[in-house]
Design a protein around this motif. Structure first.
Motif, PDB file in Angstrom:
ATOM      1  N   SER A  36      33.591  18.234   9.808  1.00 56.84           N
ATOM      2  CA  SER A  36      32.070  17.720  10.279  1.00 56.84           C
ATOM      3  C   SER A  36      31.464  16.840   9.464  1.00 56.84           C
ATOM      4  CB  SER A  36      31.049  18.834  10.755  1.00 56.84           C
ATOM      5  OG  SER A  36      30.223  18.612  11.815  1.00 56.84           O
ATOM      6  N   PRO A  37      30.732  15.920   9.532  1.00 57.24           N
ATOM      7  CA  PRO A  37      30.087  14.903   8.538  1.00 57.24           C
ATOM      8  C   PRO A  37      29.037  15.842   7.766  1.00 57.24           C
ATOM      9  CG  PRO A  37      29.403  14.387  10.864  1.00 57.24           C
ATOM     10  CD  PRO A  37      30.427  15.503  10.974  1.00 57.24           C
ATOM     11  N   MET A  38      29.217  15.539   6.460  1.00 58.95           N
ATOM     12  CA  MET A  38      28.168  16.254   5.592  1.00 58.95           C
ATOM     13  C   MET A  38      27.744  15.582   4.414  1.00 58.95           C
ATOM     14  SD  MET A  38      29.145  20.272   5.761  1.00 58.95           S
ATOM     15  CE  MET A  38      31.142  19.934   5.928  1.00 58.95           C
ATOM     16  N   ARG A  40      26.601  14.542   1.053  1.00 59.92           N
ATOM     17  CA  ARG A  40      26.902  15.570  -0.314  1.00 59.92           C
ATOM     18  C   ARG A  40      25.943  14.806  -1.407  1.00 59.92           C
ATOM     19  NH1 ARG A  40      27.313  19.364  -0.299  1.00 59.92           N
ATOM     20  NH2 ARG A  40      29.070  19.883  -1.468  1.00 59.92           N
ATOM     21  N   HIS A 175      26.668   7.899  13.995  1.00 59.96           N
ATOM     22  CA  HIS A 175      25.646   9.132  13.907  1.00 59.96           C
ATOM     23  C   HIS A 175      24.370   8.568  14.806  1.00 59.96           C
ATOM     24  CE1 HIS A 175      23.346  12.342  12.864  1.00 59.96           C
ATOM     25  NE2 HIS A 175      23.329  12.350  11.609  1.00 59.96           N
ATOM     26  N   VAL A 297      30.812  21.734  17.773  1.00 54.87           N
ATOM     27  CA  VAL A 297      30.625  22.049  16.274  1.00 54.87           C
ATOM     28  C   VAL A 297      29.210  22.973  16.320  1.00 54.87           C
ATOM     29  CG1 VAL A 297      28.704  20.243  15.840  1.00 54.87           C
ATOM     30  CG2 VAL A 297      30.348  21.056  14.010  1.00 54.87           C
ATOM     31  N   GLY A 299      28.061  26.572  13.723  1.00 52.34           N
ATOM     32  CA  GLY A 299      28.103  28.223  13.574  1.00 52.34           C
ATOM     33  C   GLY A 299      29.657  28.587  13.637  1.00 52.34           C
ATOM     34  N   LEU A 306      22.783  26.482  10.759  1.00 51.10           N
ATOM     35  CA  LEU A 306      22.556  25.888   9.564  1.00 51.10           C
ATOM     36  C   LEU A 306      21.065  26.018   8.880  1.00 51.10           C
ATOM     37  CD1 LEU A 306      23.380  23.560   7.448  1.00 51.10           C
ATOM     38  CD2 LEU A 306      22.600  21.753   9.512  1.00 51.10           C
ATOM     39  N   GLY A 338      31.895  22.630   9.706  1.00 51.95           N
ATOM     40  CA  GLY A 338      30.596  22.174   8.757  1.00 51.95           C
ATOM     41  C   GLY A 338      30.918  23.060   7.344  1.00 51.95           C
ATOM     42  N   ARG A 339      29.874  23.956   7.211  1.00 49.92           N
ATOM     43  CA  ARG A 339      29.555  24.764   6.177  1.00 49.92           C
ATOM     44  C   ARG A 339      30.826  25.523   5.786  1.00 49.92           C
ATOM     45  NH1 ARG A 339      25.237  28.245   8.642  1.00 49.92           N
ATOM     46  NH2 ARG A 339      26.446  27.557  10.296  1.00 49.92           N
ATOM     47  N   LEU A 342      32.960  23.611   3.637  1.00 48.68           N
ATOM     48  CA  LEU A 342      32.139  23.181   2.367  1.00 48.68           C
ATOM     49  C   LEU A 342      32.607  24.541   1.360  1.00 48.68           C
ATOM     50  CD1 LEU A 342      28.400  22.205   2.457  1.00 48.68           C
ATOM     51  CD2 LEU A 342      30.448  20.855   2.030  1.00 48.68           C
ATOM     52  N   TYR A 365      26.471  24.202  -1.557  1.00 43.98           N
ATOM     53  CA  TYR A 365      25.883  23.110  -1.097  1.00 43.98           C
ATOM     54  C   TYR A 365      25.813  22.194  -2.149  1.00 43.98           C
ATOM     55  CZ  TYR A 365      24.396  25.210   3.307  1.00 43.98           C
ATOM     56  OH  TYR A 365      24.612  25.926   4.690  1.00 43.98           O
TER      57      TYR A 365
HETATM   58  C1  LIG Z   1      25.036  20.030   3.543  1.00 41.08           C
HETATM   59  C2  LIG Z   1      25.064  19.569   4.736  1.00 41.08           C
HETATM   60  C3  LIG Z   1      24.808  18.134   4.978  1.00 41.08           C
HETATM   61  C4  LIG Z   1      25.134  17.713   6.430  1.00 41.08           C
HETATM   62  N1  LIG Z   1      24.992  16.389   6.532  1.00 41.08           N
HETATM   63  C5  LIG Z   1      25.323  15.740   7.937  1.00 41.08           C
HETATM   64  C6  LIG Z   1      25.420  14.286   8.019  1.00 41.08           C
HETATM   65  O1  LIG Z   1      25.601  13.359   7.040  1.00 41.08           O
HETATM   66  N2  LIG Z   1      25.571  13.893   9.358  1.00 41.08           N
HETATM   67  C7  LIG Z   1      25.681  14.765  10.361  1.00 41.08           C
HETATM   68  O2  LIG Z   1      25.751  14.115  11.344  1.00 41.08           O
HETATM   69  N3  LIG Z   1      25.628  15.954  10.044  1.00 41.08           N
HETATM   70  C8  LIG Z   1      25.352  16.515   9.069  1.00 41.08           C
HETATM   71  N4  LIG Z   1      25.283  17.715   8.774  1.00 41.08           N
HETATM   72  C9  LIG Z   1      25.331  18.644  10.019  1.00 41.08           C
HETATM   73  C10 LIG Z   1      27.029  19.311  10.027  1.00 41.08           C
HETATM   74  O3  LIG Z   1      27.710  18.128  10.459  1.00 41.08           O
HETATM   75  C11 LIG Z   1      27.041  20.316  11.177  1.00 41.08           C
HETATM   76  O4  LIG Z   1      26.799  19.607  12.354  1.00 41.08           O
HETATM   77  C12 LIG Z   1      26.533  21.445  11.178  1.00 41.08           C
HETATM   78  O5  LIG Z   1      26.523  22.112   9.450  1.00 41.08           O
HETATM   79  C13 LIG Z   1      26.785  22.498  11.942  1.00 41.08           C
HETATM   80  O6  LIG Z   1      27.946  22.979  11.705  1.00 41.08           O
HETATM   81  P1  LIG Z   1      28.428  24.219  10.966  1.00 41.08           P
HETATM   82  O7  LIG Z   1      27.272  25.323  11.507  1.00 41.08           O
HETATM   83  O8  LIG Z   1      29.897  24.486  10.966  1.00 41.08           O
HETATM   84  O9  LIG Z   1      27.926  24.128   9.431  1.00 41.08           O
HETATM   85  C14 LIG Z   1      25.241  18.379   7.345  1.00 41.08           C
HETATM   86  C15 LIG Z   1      25.416  19.931   7.382  1.00 41.08           C
HETATM   87  C16 LIG Z   1      25.170  20.293   5.864  1.00 41.08           C
HETATM   88  C17 LIG Z   1      25.602  21.785   5.887  1.00 41.08           C
END
Ligand SMILES: Cc1cc2nc3c(=O)[nH]c(=O)nc-3n(C[C@H](O)[C@H](O)[C@H](O)COP(=O)(O)O)c2cc1C
Length: 369
Positions: A36-38, A40, A175, A297, A299, A306, A338-339, A342, A365
């Motif tokens: 998933s996009p994150m 950083r 996005h 996506v 959890g 999150l 996502g997480r 990470l 993080y």
């Molecule tokens: C550190 C961090 C940065 C994130 N940055 C973005 C982002 O740049 N673009 C986006 O669409 N979602 C972003 N998200 C949301 C994640 O893509 C994801 O939808 C969300 O963490 C839920 O998924 P998870 O429960 O697997 O972590 C971010 C999440 C985290 C934890």
């Protein structure tokens, strides 16, 4: 063989659907697992370096089929600004240095047999004015954009998408969620314009639709466009873009006609029912209403969503059985993590092998490993 091992083995067989291939236009994936996009903020001056290339390649080597990059600022001065992070910058996708950096990232992910798409991002009115690569730029949102600014931002998305194609990315992600610019045009609360860019649900769709069309023109017919959509907004976690399936369907159908191929359905908890009267999650509704493949996506691998994971104790859990149950019921085609990715670059491989997941560690993080 212990009962636990037998249990795991049975469970892993059940996962086989998630390890089946997936295709959409020119994109062929070895499995259904997506990063998933994150964001950083590890790209000084907006330029992804060797650390970033290795960060994504490490996950591609460990069976992540598709990487959706962190949000990448489009080629417009108002795109980014998220506080003063000194050298800790969000990447862009224009200019010689950033292009060079991304080419290395793309090549390294491809060498690892992975696929990668950039998530193109404009923060809209959520940008913090006075920050980012162009601190002097005015922040833009539906409330203050003139005709020229609207066409400039659309052109910026198209330019960044063309750059991504030139670098060999495997598709484009947009996005369109979380209250940022595209979403803010769609959402009734933030788009209070009374001209052709707002005023009723059809006119609120016009900006994202024109933008998707421009991106499609820029990249040609073969590369897939993945559109992130969400009910929730950063301003309001309980917000709703659409109160009912009909309104949601109208939005998704219009975006699909404009050129969207896959919806990245951003929810805080993937298994939460989207509307009363059905247990189906949002990705399931969007798949049904739009006829497009969807990605779920939220959890997966964690007991807390999150926002809570920043402040509360979180435990790594194996909730893949519920993912499989909903995948088999036809709710979604792809599963974004996502997480958990990470925390542990090896997460998908461990899921496949039935190995235990790493416990939650808040320091992930701020790490780049
Ligand atoms: C550190 C961090 C940065 C994130 N940055 C973005 C982002 O740049 N673009 C986006 O669409 N979602 C972003 N998200 C949301 C994640 O893509 C994801 O939808 C969300 O963490 C839920 O998924 P998870 O429960 O697997 O972590 C971010 C999440 C985290 C934890």
């Amino acid at each position: 063989m212990s009962a636990v091992t037998e249990g795991n083995r049975f469970m892993r067989n059940e996962l086989s659907g998630l390890f089946s291939p997936f295709s959409c236009k020119s994109l062929d994936l070895a499995s259904r697992f997506v990063m998933s996009p994150m964001t950083r903020q590890f790209s000084p001056g907006g330029v992804p370096d060797e650390n970033v290339a290795e960060y994504y390649a490490r996950r591609a080597r460990a069976d992540v089929a598709l990487i959706v990059t962190e949000g990448v600022g489009v080629d417009h001065p108002s795109a980014l600004g998220q506080g003063s992070m000194e050298e800790k910058d969000i990447p862009v996708l224009h200019g010689e240095h950033a292009m060079y950096g991304w080419r290395e990232v793309v090549d390294r992910v491809h060498e690892a047999d992975g696929k990668i798409v950039p998530q193109l991002w404009h923060m809209g009115a959520l940008r913090q004015e006075g920050t980012g690569p162009y601190p002097e730029a005015r922040s833009l949102g539906p409330a203050n954009m003139g005709e020229e600014e609207i066409s400039d931002v659309i052109a910026a998305f198209a330019r960044s998408a063309a750059n991504a194609k030139a670098l060999g990315f495997d598709g484009i992600a947009l996005h369109g969620g979380h209250g940022y610019l595209l979403d803010s045009f769609l959402w009734e609360q933030t788009n209070t314009r009374d001209d052709e860019w707002g005023g009723d649900p059809t006119r609120r769709l016009r900006f994202p639709v024109k933008l998707v069309e421009a991106v499609r023109d820029a990249i040609g017919p073969d590369m897939p466009i993945i559109f992130r959509i969400s009910q929730w907004k950063l301003q309001d976690y309980d917000a709703r873009l659409a109160d009912n399936p009909e309104d949601l369907g109208a939005i998704c159908k219009a975006l699909a006609s404009a050129g969207v191929d896959i919806f990245d359905v951003s929810t805080r908890v993937f298994s939460k029912p989207a509307f009363n009267g059905s247990e189906m999650g949002l990705a399931g509704w969007i798949r049904k209403l739009s006829g497009c493949p969807t990605m779920t996506v939220g959890g997966i691998g964690f007991d807390k969503e999150l926002a809570a994971s920043f402040t509360e104790q979180t435990t790594a859990i194996d909730n893949l059985a519920e993912v499989v149950r909903r995948f088999d019921a036809g709710e979604f085609d792809l599963v974004a993590i996502g997480r958990a990715l990470l925390m542990d670059p090896q997460w998908v491989r461990k899921a496949e092998a039935g190995e235990p997941f790493k416990p939650f560690d808040i320091s992930a993080y701020s790490r780049l490993d």
